[in-house]
Design an enzyme around this catalytic site. Structure first.
Site, PDB file in Angstrom:
ATOM      1  N   TRP A 184       2.392  -5.847 -33.897  1.00 38.04           N
ATOM      2  CA  TRP A 184       2.348  -6.992 -34.804  1.00 38.04           C
ATOM      3  C   TRP A 184       3.794  -7.395 -35.125  1.00 38.04           C
ATOM      4  O   TRP A 184       4.618  -6.527 -35.415  1.00 38.04           O
ATOM      5  CB  TRP A 184       1.620  -6.670 -36.112  1.00 38.04           C
ATOM      6  CG  TRP A 184       1.847  -7.776 -37.098  1.00 38.04           C
ATOM      7  CD1 TRP A 184       1.317  -9.029 -37.056  1.00 38.04           C
ATOM      8  CD2 TRP A 184       2.746  -7.754 -38.214  1.00 38.04           C
ATOM      9  NE1 TRP A 184       1.825  -9.786 -38.082  1.00 38.04           N
ATOM     10  CE2 TRP A 184       2.695  -9.040 -38.806  1.00 38.04           C
ATOM     11  CE3 TRP A 184       3.605  -6.787 -38.766  1.00 38.04           C
ATOM     12  CZ2 TRP A 184       3.462  -9.380 -39.935  1.00 38.04           C
ATOM     13  CZ3 TRP A 184       4.358  -7.121 -39.880  1.00 38.04           C
ATOM     14  CH2 TRP A 184       4.278  -8.405 -40.461  1.00 38.04           C
ATOM     15  N   GLU A 198      -1.715  -8.113 -32.257  1.00 37.83           N
ATOM     16  CA  GLU A 198      -2.367  -8.559 -33.499  1.00 37.83           C
ATOM     17  C   GLU A 198      -1.887  -9.936 -33.940  1.00 37.83           C
ATOM     18  O   GLU A 198      -0.727 -10.127 -34.271  1.00 37.83           O
ATOM     19  CB  GLU A 198      -2.082  -7.549 -34.613  1.00 37.83           C
ATOM     20  CG  GLU A 198      -2.697  -7.941 -35.963  1.00 37.83           C
ATOM     21  CD  GLU A 198      -2.364  -6.950 -37.085  1.00 37.83           C
ATOM     22  OE1 GLU A 198      -1.497  -6.080 -36.878  1.00 37.83           O
ATOM     23  OE2 GLU A 198      -2.976  -7.066 -38.165  1.00 37.83           O
ATOM     24  N   LYS A 235      -2.125 -13.502 -36.410  1.00 36.57           N
ATOM     25  CA  LYS A 235      -2.128 -13.744 -37.847  1.00 36.57           C
ATOM     26  C   LYS A 235      -2.062 -15.244 -38.097  1.00 36.57           C
ATOM     27  O   LYS A 235      -1.518 -15.990 -37.281  1.00 36.57           O
ATOM     28  CB  LYS A 235      -0.908 -13.046 -38.447  1.00 36.57           C
ATOM     29  CG  LYS A 235      -0.890 -12.971 -39.944  1.00 36.57           C
ATOM     30  CD  LYS A 235       0.221 -12.044 -40.430  1.00 36.57           C
ATOM     31  CE  LYS A 235       0.173 -11.984 -41.954  1.00 36.57           C
ATOM     32  NZ  LYS A 235       1.139 -11.069 -42.523  1.00 36.57           N
ATOM     33  N   ASP A 295      -7.476  -8.469 -37.392  1.00 40.93           N
ATOM     34  CA  ASP A 295      -7.294  -8.028 -38.777  1.00 40.93           C
ATOM     35  C   ASP A 295      -8.160  -8.916 -39.663  1.00 40.93           C
ATOM     36  O   ASP A 295      -8.049 -10.148 -39.624  1.00 40.93           O
ATOM     37  CB  ASP A 295      -5.809  -8.124 -39.159  1.00 40.93           C
ATOM     38  CG  ASP A 295      -5.519  -7.609 -40.563  1.00 40.93           C
ATOM     39  OD1 ASP A 295      -6.221  -8.021 -41.506  1.00 40.93           O
ATOM     40  OD2 ASP A 295      -4.576  -6.813 -40.720  1.00 40.93           O
ATOM     41  N   HIS A 309      -6.622 -11.923 -41.587  1.00 40.78           N
ATOM     42  CA  HIS A 309      -5.683 -12.811 -40.903  1.00 40.78           C
ATOM     43  C   HIS A 309      -6.260 -14.142 -40.449  1.00 40.78           C
ATOM     44  O   HIS A 309      -5.781 -14.741 -39.485  1.00 40.78           O
ATOM     45  CB  HIS A 309      -5.068 -12.082 -39.697  1.00 40.78           C
ATOM     46  CG  HIS A 309      -4.061 -11.063 -40.111  1.00 40.78           C
ATOM     47  ND1 HIS A 309      -3.239 -10.410 -39.211  1.00 40.78           N
ATOM     48  CD2 HIS A 309      -3.720 -10.586 -41.331  1.00 40.78           C
ATOM     49  CE1 HIS A 309      -2.451  -9.577 -39.853  1.00 40.78           C
ATOM     50  NE2 HIS A 309      -2.726  -9.655 -41.141  1.00 40.78           N
ATOM     51  N   HIS A 364      -8.391  -4.115 -37.628  1.00 38.94           N
ATOM     52  CA  HIS A 364      -7.722  -3.761 -38.868  1.00 38.94           C
ATOM     53  C   HIS A 364      -8.670  -4.178 -39.981  1.00 38.94           C
ATOM     54  O   HIS A 364      -8.707  -5.346 -40.371  1.00 38.94           O
ATOM     55  CB  HIS A 364      -6.383  -4.498 -39.013  1.00 38.94           C
ATOM     56  CG  HIS A 364      -5.246  -3.773 -38.379  1.00 38.94           C
ATOM     57  ND1 HIS A 364      -3.935  -4.168 -38.510  1.00 38.94           N
ATOM     58  CD2 HIS A 364      -5.228  -2.643 -37.625  1.00 38.94           C
ATOM     59  CE1 HIS A 364      -3.161  -3.313 -37.857  1.00 38.94           C
ATOM     60  NE2 HIS A 364      -3.916  -2.392 -37.306  1.00 38.94           N
ATOM     61  N   ASP A 410      -3.180 -12.659 -50.301  1.00 38.00           N
ATOM     62  CA  ASP A 410      -2.956 -11.299 -49.798  1.00 38.00           C
ATOM     63  C   ASP A 410      -4.022 -10.920 -48.783  1.00 38.00           C
ATOM     64  O   ASP A 410      -5.208 -11.108 -49.031  1.00 38.00           O
ATOM     65  CB  ASP A 410      -2.981 -10.304 -50.961  1.00 38.00           C
ATOM     66  CG  ASP A 410      -2.782  -8.881 -50.468  1.00 38.00           C
ATOM     67  OD1 ASP A 410      -1.953  -8.692 -49.555  1.00 38.00           O
ATOM     68  OD2 ASP A 410      -3.468  -7.982 -50.958  1.00 38.00           O
ATOM     69  N   ASP A 417      -4.425  -7.819 -47.659  1.00 39.49           N
ATOM     70  CA  ASP A 417      -4.487  -6.363 -47.560  1.00 39.49           C
ATOM     71  C   ASP A 417      -4.977  -5.646 -48.814  1.00 39.49           C
ATOM     72  O   ASP A 417      -4.396  -4.648 -49.220  1.00 39.49           O
ATOM     73  CB  ASP A 417      -3.107  -5.823 -47.170  1.00 39.49           C
ATOM     74  CG  ASP A 417      -2.609  -6.427 -45.871  1.00 39.49           C
ATOM     75  OD1 ASP A 417      -3.112  -6.030 -44.815  1.00 39.49           O
ATOM     76  OD2 ASP A 417      -1.735  -7.313 -45.924  1.00 39.49           O
ATOM     77  N   ASP A 427      -6.280  -1.378 -42.619  1.00 40.28           N
ATOM     78  CA  ASP A 427      -4.963  -1.938 -42.949  1.00 40.28           C
ATOM     79  C   ASP A 427      -5.004  -2.540 -44.349  1.00 40.28           C
ATOM     80  O   ASP A 427      -5.382  -3.693 -44.516  1.00 40.28           O
ATOM     81  CB  ASP A 427      -4.576  -3.002 -41.905  1.00 40.28           C
ATOM     82  CG  ASP A 427      -3.168  -3.528 -42.151  1.00 40.28           C
ATOM     83  OD1 ASP A 427      -2.448  -2.952 -42.993  1.00 40.28           O
ATOM     84  OD2 ASP A 427      -2.785  -4.519 -41.500  1.00 40.28           O
TER      85      ASP A 427
HETATM   86  C1  RNT Z   1       0.617  -7.607 -41.185  1.00 41.66           C
HETATM   87  C2  RNT Z   1      -0.284  -6.907 -40.239  1.00 41.66           C
HETATM   88  C3  RNT Z   1       0.143  -5.523 -39.843  1.00 41.66           C
HETATM   89  C4  RNT Z   1       0.727  -4.725 -40.975  1.00 41.66           C
HETATM   90  C5  RNT Z   1       0.953  -3.277 -40.659  1.00 41.66           C
HETATM   91  C6  RNT Z   1       1.894  -2.629 -41.628  1.00 41.66           C
HETATM   92  O1  RNT Z   1       0.095  -8.772 -41.649  1.00 41.66           O
HETATM   93  O2  RNT Z   1      -1.572  -6.870 -40.738  1.00 41.66           O
HETATM   94  O3  RNT Z   1      -0.895  -4.880 -39.229  1.00 41.66           O
HETATM   95  O4  RNT Z   1      -0.076  -4.794 -42.117  1.00 41.66           O
HETATM   96  O5  RNT Z   1       1.327  -3.109 -39.377  1.00 41.66           O
HETATM   97 ZN    ZN Z   2      -3.034  -5.678 -39.719  1.00 44.03          ZN
END
Ligand code: RNT
Ligand code: ZN
Length: 422
Positions: A187, A228, A230, A261, A264, A288, A296, A298, A328
């Protein structure tokens, strides 16, 4: 831990309930237990790592909160993981970032070697778990422009290519040492805050840089590459070089894994629907699992609809062998070990609920075009006695069912985490 009599009684009743819908609960539990969930090391220390304690987190990701007890070194992080893992039933892996190396003197990211991660390998071997890996293309002076593998300066681009190549060798070493392939996820934060004139150029650079990274073949017995995408990052709102479409096409043409993810995408998009789409043409996907909230991506994983929908797709589609489940999230505003325990247990709960679905009846209803029956079956399943199955599963795997694990976390907080201040 002994299975409590009441747990067993409830389980037996639940087993009858599910048997009547054609589901063999004992078989489900064996299957469930074997599905590995890769826990991410970075929940334990707010994505800081051990490379440079003064380096702030950059790359358009942010950890908020300053709850006491963050792991300050690898020993503490491993101890915290030991505790968290002891409270989570089922097969587990650990997902490391390159930032989590252990070295006596500073090591350039382009010069990391397997030996810098040997303590992690020894720890994983002793626990009988696999490791996964990530190059760290953020929190570094050479990522300060917001560009890494797509940087217009050839030398900086090459630095990050070399970091990713060095990371692949670490990942390969994990796979060779532990007898289970390591999934290495790339990523990068590359993007821009405001509208760029040129969207093509950086993507061409990224494509070629990635091709250089993966040029050397590594056996899939030891290592997989994943990429990955985003939608946006903080400070990179207008343009993300590595978007989902970019990596979808990249993964399909280069035969690498696509990392999806859950945080994302646009707010109403769900990763669950993307699994059958991607896996129709792509061999393998990395997840993820996360929880987006406003800006956010995460937050700690809950047992919510998006998570359940992902698990349902994995089970209904029979694609568990082709999907690596990673987590994640990073929350520094609460006890970090509790965050791991809640998030990881929730992912496994979602898998259990998916495996307990009355699949035969649902398929049948759908084939007959009976939408009302299908909907009623879905809804009935939500109040099925799956919690009795979960409790028995936890206790039979020597992990507390219910809230029992929280006492252990609180005691550890008092006796260990509270001593870490200063
Ligand atoms: C960031 C990505 C990535 C990170 C990690 C720390 O937006 O999701 O995966 O969160 O690699
Ligand atoms: Zn991620």
């Amino acid at each position: 831990m002994e299975t409590k009599g009441s747990t067993l009684k409830a389980y037996e009743l639940a087993r009858e309930y599910f048997a009547a819908t054609g589901v063999d609960v004992d078989a489900v539990l064996d299957k469930l237990d074997a599905v590995p969930i890769s826990m991410h090391c970075w929940q334990g220390d707010d994505v800081r790592g051990f490379e440079n304690p003064d380096q702030e987190l950059t790359g358009g990701i942010q950890v908020s909160g300053n709850y006491p007890g963050r792991a300050r070194n690898a020993g503490e992080l491993r101890a915290d993981l030991d505790l968290a893992m002891s409270l989570i039933p089922g097969a587990k892996r650990l997902n490391l970032h390159a930032l989590y190396l252990e070295a006596d003197k500073p090591v350039g990211r382009d010069a990391i070697e397997p030996r810098h991660f040997q303590n992690w390998v020894d720890w994983a071997k002793a626990k009988g778990i696999g490791l996964d890996f990530n190059p760290s293309c953020f929190s570094h002076p050479l990522s300060a422009d917001g560009r890494t593998l797509s940087h217009p300066d050839k030398a900086i681009r090459q630095f990050w290519i070399d970091h990713c190549k060095a990371s692949r060798r670490v990942s390969e070493h994990f796979g060779k040492s532990l007898g289970t392939p390591s999934v290495m996820n790339i990523w990068i934060p590359d993007g821009s805050k405001d509208f760029p004139f040129d969207r093509f150029g950086p993507r061409a650079l990224l494509r070629d840089a990635l091709d250089a990274v993966i040029a050397e073949p590594i056996s899939q017995d030891f290592h997989f590459d994943a990429v990955e995408g985003k939608l946006f990052g903080i400070g990179a709102e207008a343009y993300t070089v590595g978007s989902n479409e970019f990596y979808l096409a990249y993964a399909a043409t280069r035969k690498v894994m696509l990392c999806l993810d859950a945080g994302h995408f646009h707010p109403t998009e769900e990763v669950a629907d993307k699994l059958s789409a991607a896996l129709s043409m792509i061999d393998r996907v990395l997840l993820h699992v996360s929880r987006p909230m406003r800006w956010d991506s995460d937050h700690v994983v809950l047992l919510d609809d998006p998570t359940q929908n992902i698990a349902n797709e994995l089970v209904r589609g029979g694609v568990l062998p082709r999907v690596a489940i990673g987590l994640d999230f990073f929350d520094a505003s609460i006890n970090r070990i509790a965050a791991w325990v809640v998030g990881t247990r929730n992912m496994r709960k979602a898998l259990l609920r998916a495996m307990l679905e009355p699949a035969t009846a649902l398929k049948d209803a759908e084939a007959k075009g009976d939408g009302a029956l299908r909907m009623a079956l879905f809804e009935e399943h939500k109040s099925s006695p799956w919690t009795a199955v979960w409790a028995q599963y936890c206790e039979s795997r020597n992990t507390p069912a219910g809230m029992g694990w929280m006492d252990t976390v609180k005691t550890y907080e008092r006796t260990v985490l509270a001593q870490r201040e200063g």
